[in-house]
Every structure is written in structure tokens, then in C-alpha cells.
Design a protein around this motif. Structure first.
Motif: not given
Length: 137
Positions: A80-86
């Protein structure tokens, strides 16, 4: 990937890159595809929360069926990728699913606007997606 708005976001003028204001949710299959490795049971970070109930439901669904017991079903073979877009390192991901979800808790996200997402692919091709949000009908 760059996300911009056609209106000002506080001290950021229209057209500024707003990636730091958005969360990205996605799934990446690199560990399995490259190493035949199940990343194992993944849990949503205990301190993660955004105001959107619908987004929180998508996050919970993304973390569902990501464990060793799902290996035989081949359902848990992604991270799962859960991150601020930057902070997302797209260049290191070869098998990122194309279905990505974005949200923001910024008060400016609730304003009427057109958001534009520009994605530059590895071959230099640029794709653009626009979405009108909170526009009066």
C-alpha cells in the motif's frame, strides 16, 4: 505527477504545484513482481486520518487482504502506498496500479475550482487530467 488549481490556495497563486497539500493512496506490486516476495500483513498507520469518510474507507480497503494468509489467493501481493503526494518516489515504482486516489484536508480543497493533474511518463509523454470540484450545478 503535479497537481495544480486554477485558483489561489492561500499564499500559493493559481497554477502553483500543490502536491504537499494532497495525500495519495495506491497499490504497488514491485516486491512481488521483482522478487516473488509477499510484503506481509500491512496495517494502516494508527495516526493516519483525513476528514473524508469515503477516503478513509478506501484506505481501509487497500490494507485489507495484504497478509501471508492471502498468499494463496494472490490478493495480498502488493504494498500500500499512502503518502503525501510530494513524497512519493514514482521513479522507483515499476508496477504501480493505475488507480490512484487523492484527497486533501486543506480548507481550499472545499472551494469551487478546477484541479489539473499532469503526469510525465518515463518516455517523456505528458498526460493531463482535469476535474471540476465543488462547482455549482
Amino acid at each position: 505527477m503535479e497537481l495544480v488549481s486554477d485558483r489561489d490556495w492561500g499564499d500559493q497563486p493559481a497554477g502553483s504545484v500543490l502536491n504537499a497539500h494532497f495525500w495519495l493512496l495506491g497499490r504497488c506490486h514491485d516486491r512481488y513482481a521483482k522478487h516473488l516476495d509477499n510484503p506481509g500483513r500491512q496495517r494502516m498507520p494508527a495516526d493516519f486520518h483525513v476528514n473524508s469518510e469515503a477516503y478513509m474507507k478506501l484506505v481501509a480497503q487497500a490494507y485489507d487482504r495484504t497478509g501471508e494468509e492471502d498468499w494463496d489467493l494472490r490478493d495480498g501481493l502488493y504494498e500500500v502506498i499512502l503518502s503525501p503526494l510530494d513524497r512519493v518516489d514514482f521513479a522507483s515504482m515499476d508496477y504501480l496500479e493505475p488507480q490512484l486516489f487523492l484527497t486533501s484536508d486543506s480548507p481550499h480543497f472545499a472551494e469551487s475550482q478546477t484541479l489539473t493533474i499532469r503526469t510525465t511518463l518515463r518516455d517523456g509523454t505528458v498526460t493531463t487530467l482535469t476535474a471540476e470540484i465543488n462547482k455549482p450545478k
